[in-house]
Design a protein around this motif. Structure first.
Motif, PDB file in Angstrom:
ATOM      1  N   GLY A 146       0.954  -1.356   0.050  1.00 16.93           N
ATOM      2  CA  GLY A 146       0.224  -0.062  -0.116  1.00 16.93           C
ATOM      3  C   GLY A 146       0.913   1.285  -0.077  1.00 16.93           C
ATOM      4  O   GLY A 146       0.735   2.179  -0.881  1.00 16.93           O
ATOM      5  N   LYS A 147       1.852   1.281   0.747  1.00 17.17           N
ATOM      6  CA  LYS A 147       2.710   2.521   1.030  1.00 17.17           C
ATOM      7  C   LYS A 147       3.418   2.572  -0.075  1.00 17.17           C
ATOM      8  O   LYS A 147       3.745   3.527  -0.941  1.00 17.17           O
ATOM      9  N   ALA A 148       4.557   1.496  -0.359  1.00 20.57           N
ATOM     10  CA  ALA A 148       5.580   1.732  -0.955  1.00 20.57           C
ATOM     11  C   ALA A 148       5.332   1.221  -2.469  1.00 20.57           C
ATOM     12  O   ALA A 148       5.877   1.255  -3.270  1.00 20.57           O
ATOM     13  N   GLY A 149       3.967   0.659  -2.765  1.00 16.34           N
ATOM     14  CA  GLY A 149       3.449   0.044  -4.004  1.00 16.34           C
ATOM     15  C   GLY A 149       4.490  -0.761  -4.463  1.00 16.34           C
ATOM     16  O   GLY A 149       4.296  -1.005  -5.742  1.00 16.34           O
ATOM     17  N   MET A 150       4.834  -1.742  -3.802  1.00 15.07           N
ATOM     18  CA  MET A 150       5.778  -3.125  -4.433  1.00 15.07           C
ATOM     19  C   MET A 150       4.779  -4.134  -4.264  1.00 15.07           C
ATOM     20  O   MET A 150       4.068  -4.614  -3.266  1.00 15.07           O
ATOM     21  N   PHE A 151       4.596  -4.857  -5.463  1.00 12.96           N
ATOM     22  CA  PHE A 151       3.568  -6.054  -5.723  1.00 12.96           C
ATOM     23  C   PHE A 151       4.326  -7.102  -4.983  1.00 12.96           C
ATOM     24  O   PHE A 151       5.137  -8.096  -5.560  1.00 12.96           O
ATOM     25  N   ALA A 186      15.103  -8.915  -0.983  1.00 13.38           N
ATOM     26  CA  ALA A 186      14.605  -7.536  -1.449  1.00 13.38           C
ATOM     27  C   ALA A 186      15.930  -7.008  -2.411  1.00 13.38           C
ATOM     28  O   ALA A 186      15.715  -6.569  -3.412  1.00 13.38           O
ATOM     29  N   ALA A 187      16.826  -6.839  -1.876  1.00 12.44           N
ATOM     30  CA  ALA A 187      18.028  -6.349  -2.387  1.00 12.44           C
ATOM     31  C   ALA A 187      18.036  -6.445  -3.916  1.00 12.44           C
ATOM     32  O   ALA A 187      18.318  -5.486  -4.681  1.00 12.44           O
ATOM     33  N   PRO A 188      18.320  -7.740  -4.265  1.00 10.88           N
ATOM     34  CA  PRO A 188      18.432  -7.976  -5.841  1.00 10.88           C
ATOM     35  C   PRO A 188      17.129  -7.787  -6.698  1.00 10.88           C
ATOM     36  O   PRO A 188      17.300  -7.913  -7.639  1.00 10.88           O
ATOM     37  N   GLY A 223       6.425  -3.998 -11.351  1.00 11.13           N
ATOM     38  CA  GLY A 223       5.638  -4.590 -10.636  1.00 11.13           C
ATOM     39  C   GLY A 223       5.184  -6.391 -10.751  1.00 11.13           C
ATOM     40  O   GLY A 223       5.375  -7.123 -10.029  1.00 11.13           O
ATOM     41  N   ASP A 224       4.884  -6.498 -12.099  1.00 10.38           N
ATOM     42  CA  ASP A 224       4.530  -7.804 -12.366  1.00 10.38           C
ATOM     43  C   ASP A 224       5.632  -8.727 -12.311  1.00 10.38           C
ATOM     44  O   ASP A 224       5.396  -9.952 -11.700  1.00 10.38           O
ATOM     45  N   TYR A 225       6.647  -8.151 -12.661  1.00  8.86           N
ATOM     46  CA  TYR A 225       8.100  -9.202 -12.234  1.00  8.86           C
ATOM     47  C   TYR A 225       8.440  -9.361 -10.909  1.00  8.86           C
ATOM     48  O   TYR A 225       8.548 -10.613 -10.497  1.00  8.86           O
ATOM     49  N   LEU A 226       8.159  -8.437 -10.113  1.00  8.97           N
ATOM     50  CA  LEU A 226       8.415  -8.521  -8.538  1.00  8.97           C
ATOM     51  C   LEU A 226       7.304  -9.412  -8.008  1.00  8.97           C
ATOM     52  O   LEU A 226       7.555 -10.429  -7.089  1.00  8.97           O
ATOM     53  N   LEU A 227       6.140  -9.541  -8.407  1.00  5.53           N
ATOM     54  CA  LEU A 227       5.084 -10.232  -8.139  1.00  5.53           C
ATOM     55  C   LEU A 227       5.528 -11.765  -8.297  1.00  5.53           C
ATOM     56  O   LEU A 227       5.434 -12.654  -7.346  1.00  5.53           O
ATOM     57  N   VAL A 228       5.905 -12.156  -9.406  1.00  5.38           N
ATOM     58  CA  VAL A 228       6.277 -13.613  -9.925  1.00  5.38           C
ATOM     59  C   VAL A 228       7.479 -14.010  -9.082  1.00  5.38           C
ATOM     60  O   VAL A 228       7.520 -15.219  -8.375  1.00  5.38           O
ATOM     61  N   PHE A 233       9.461 -17.201  -4.137  1.00  3.28           N
ATOM     62  CA  PHE A 233      10.201 -17.134  -2.916  1.00  3.28           C
ATOM     63  C   PHE A 233       9.205 -18.017  -1.717  1.00  3.28           C
ATOM     64  O   PHE A 233       9.724 -18.812  -1.167  1.00  3.28           O
ATOM     65  N   ASN A 234       8.032 -17.519  -1.992  1.00  4.37           N
ATOM     66  CA  ASN A 234       6.805 -18.263  -1.103  1.00  4.37           C
ATOM     67  C   ASN A 234       6.834 -19.787  -1.256  1.00  4.37           C
ATOM     68  O   ASN A 234       6.968 -20.447  -0.251  1.00  4.37           O
ATOM     69  N   ILE A 235       6.995 -20.037  -2.587  1.00  4.46           N
ATOM     70  CA  ILE A 235       6.753 -21.522  -2.973  1.00  4.46           C
ATOM     71  C   ILE A 235       7.809 -22.406  -2.424  1.00  4.46           C
ATOM     72  O   ILE A 235       7.960 -23.277  -1.779  1.00  4.46           O
ATOM     73  N   VAL A 236       9.135 -21.777  -2.632  1.00  2.00           N
ATOM     74  CA  VAL A 236      10.566 -22.361  -2.502  1.00  2.00           C
ATOM     75  C   VAL A 236      10.388 -22.611  -0.689  1.00  2.00           C
ATOM     76  O   VAL A 236      10.555 -23.435  -0.228  1.00  2.00           O
ATOM     77  N   PHE A 237       9.924 -21.379  -0.068  1.00  2.00           N
ATOM     78  CA  PHE A 237       9.880 -21.600   1.426  1.00  2.00           C
ATOM     79  C   PHE A 237       8.994 -22.770   2.058  1.00  2.00           C
ATOM     80  O   PHE A 237       9.463 -23.416   2.764  1.00  2.00           O
ATOM     81  N   VAL A 238       7.955 -22.957   1.293  1.00  2.00           N
ATOM     82  CA  VAL A 238       7.092 -23.864   1.854  1.00  2.00           C
ATOM     83  C   VAL A 238       7.543 -25.118   1.627  1.00  2.00           C
ATOM     84  O   VAL A 238       7.679 -26.309   2.331  1.00  2.00           O
TER      85      VAL A 238
END
Ligand SMILES: Nc1ncnc2c1ncn2[C@@H]1O[C@H](COP(=O)(O)OP(=O)(O)OP(=O)(O)O)[C@@H](O)[C@H]1O
Ligand SMILES: [Mg+2]
Lengths: 259, 318
Positions: B49-54, B99-101, B107-112, B117-122
């Motif tokens: 919301g604040k920083a607008g990063m997907f 986040a650094a790299p 937006g759309d690339y960041l989303l993917v 990351f989330n899938i790897v984590f699980v």
């Protein structure tokens, strides 16, 4: 004083096969109001982008107070006292006029990132001082009644004023204006002339691009004329007006894009 | 509008402060879930919301906090209190490193990438990497929270623990809006090039947003692990991230909006339990309709948070 010099030497910027800026050299001295003119597409904005770090020129050097700034990021260049406005106004459109101007105080603020999580008396004082400064700029630019208005709902002329106020909030040494009179009516243009003079009065050097020749001749001390990325002339407004190369360059394009 | 927000916030806080005494145990559990998920949704609001990063991977930081508390307690015998700082700092560090790299991505690339990351984590959790995550079953039998010699194991005690964490989060959100960093996030969301050209190191502040969001989500995760005295991978799946993401957008990226969003997504389904097969159908449509009818969310964020002394009446009646 004499140290606040911006010196471009053989700056070249290409976009694919197009050489937008071709081996440009120029020198802006402290306290000057310096103009860059030329027909549409001559490469003026590209020069400004190379100075402010939005583009990095492929060749040449950009020295500011003796330091090479070519290749620095825009925020590093702002930190050295150079700040700009955009030909196509770029404000934070959903945010209020005051918040927009406050963005210019960012680098002057003493707050650290941790103050965003936990404020201290010192950070509150800093916050207050910066808002006071915003108040002064609102007054200087006659924008007080619009302090809380989102900038997207303001007319063009006022938006230009907000953008200048935001740039001045940085307390710059060199202010770069890309077509500050574009879209302004005659009254607003006359006000702009006064504003530019009073900015210089504060000891700020001004570098500007402008198509409005009347304004250019009135305010600038010195001019560089670009055509197809190359410098075709430089000199005082009087000299430029008489220069046959300049007249020719302008006659070739003036009628089509007199906006 | 400003007054309304303030009044509703106060009413909300008072109601929340007495709430557990009006509820039975089942509903107390639901109430704690509301508090914990509100904290995660607010942390997502900082990034999205604040920083607008997907960012579509907030459940990962939430899960990391939960697993840090679970692992340190059950494998290494740390008291729960001692695990809390680690449950905050570890996600912060992970957030910064990840986040650094990637923050420069569109937006759309960041989303993917964040979904990845989330899938790897699980997968790491399920495959019991390092032999400490307990595999698909997770970790059971986490100790209750002990503070000053008291054992805070009842739902009411956990409720107040979670409530304190929500209050802390709200305080941070409010402070952020009145500070240089908070504004920097708004500026870079509105126009990154203009922000950069006025002197803001946008990359640094984007990473800051990720780190702060991760730390708050990690703290919520630690509370979550304490509440259920268990953790398992499916609570931190990518679909949870999708819910947090949607909540911020549907809510409108304001504090009341996000809280309403959490209520609609996590509490209403409990209330309409009898219609269990229908509820997600209904909520799916509610989400779609909200975004069509109110594209800026149920309760859109308002700007103009400027000091009063700057607001002047228009001159000469013009
Ligand atoms: N990002 C870019 N990519 C490709 N070409 C570009 C880019 N920016 C500018 N150009 C080209 O470089 C040339 C110079 O453009 P520039 O915007 O600097 O002109 P200008 O003198 O500012 O013109 P105007 O008076 O219309 O603003 C033009 O031919 C333009 O199309
Ligand atoms: Mg231009």
């Amino acid at each position: 004083m004499a140290d606040n010099e911006l010196i471009l030497t053989d700056v070249t910027k290409r976009f694919g096969g197009l050489t937008a800026v071709d081996a440009l050299s120029m020198k802006v001295s402290s306290g000057q109001i310096y103009g860059v003119i030329g027909p549409n597409g001559a490469g003026k904005t590209t020069v400004f982008n190379c100075i402010t770090g939005i583009y990095k020129s492929e060749e040449g050097s950009v020295r500011w107070r003796g330091e090479e700034i070519r290749g620095m990021t825009p925020y590093q260049i702002v930190a050295r006292g150079i700040v700009r406005t955009f030909q196509t106004i770029r404000l934070f459109s959903q945010m209020s006029v005051a918040e927009n101007i406050m963005s210019g105080r960012h680098i002057k603020s003493s707050q650290g990132w941790w103050h965003g999580i936990c404020p201290t008396p010192g950070s509150r004082r800093d916050e207050k001082e910066n808002w006071m400064k915003v108040g002064e700029l609102l007054e200087f630019f006659n924008l007080e009644e619009f302090a809380a208005t989102p900038t997207m709902s303001l007319p063009y002329g006022l938006q230009r004023r907000v953008e200048m106020a935001r740039a001045l909030a940085v307390d710059p040494t060199l202010l770069i204006l890309d077509e500050p009179a574009a879209g302004l009516n005659d009254n607003e243009t006359a006000e702009l002339v006064d504003t530019i003079f009073s900015i210089r009065q504060k000891g700020i050097t001004v570098l500007l691009i402008e198509h409005d020749m009347e304004l250019v001749m009135k305010v600038t001390d010195y001019l560089t004329v670009l055509n197809f990325g190359k410098k075709i002339a430089e000199g005082t407004p009087e000299e430029i007006q008489k220069n046959p190369l300049v007249i020719e360059a302008y006659l070739g394009s003036e009628d089509e894009d007199d906006e | 509008m400003k007054k309304l927000s303030l009044v509703s916030l106060l009413v909300f806080l008072v109601v929340m402060a007495i709430l557990p005494h009006l509820l039975d145990t089942r509903w107390q559990t639901v109430a704690v879930t509301f508090l914990v998920f509100s904290v995660v949704a607010l942390s997502q609001d900082i990034v999205l919301g604040k920083a607008g990063m997907f960012n579509m991977g907030q459940a990962m930081f939430f899960g990391m906090g939960a697993y840090v508390t679970a692992i340190l307690n059950s494998h290494f015998g740390w008291p729960i209190v001692a695990t809390v700082p680690v449950a905050i700092v570890a996600p912060v560090l992970l957030g910064i490193v990840l986040a650094a790299p990637i923050v420069h991505l569109r937006g759309d690339y960041l989303l993917v990438v964040t979904i990845g990351f989330n899938i790897v984590f699980v997968q790491v959790l399920i495959n019991n990497l390092g032999g400490v995550t307990g595999g698909p079953n997770g970790i059971f039998g986490i100790d209750p929270l002990r503070l000053f010699g008291f054992e805070l194991s009842s739902q009411v005690a956990i409720y107040y623990y979670a409530f304190a964490v929500l209050l802390l989060t709200l305080a941070i959100m409010i402070n952020l809006d009145k500070s240089k960093v908070g504004r920097a996030l708004h500026y870079l969301r509105e126009d990154p090039l203009a922000a950069e050209s006025i002197g803001i190191n946008t990359r640094l502040y984007k990473i800051f947003a990720f780190g702060l969001g991760a730390g708050i989500a990690g703290l919520a995760g630690s509370v979550f692990a304490t509440q259920y005295s268990a953790v398992s991978p499916e609570a931190f799946e990518f679909i949870q991230s999708v819910l947090f993401f949607s909540i911020v957008l549907v809510g409108g990226s304001s504090i009341p909006g996000v809280l309403i969003g959490v209520f609609v997504m996590f509490v209403l389904p409990e209330i309409f339990r009898e219609f269990s097969t229908w509820r997600f159908f209904v909520f799916g449509f509610a989400m779609i309709l909200t975004m069509i009818l109110r594209p800026r969310g149920i309760w859109p964020a308002t700007f103009g948070k400027i000091p009063k002394f700057l607001i002047k009446e228009p001159k000469n009646g013009g």
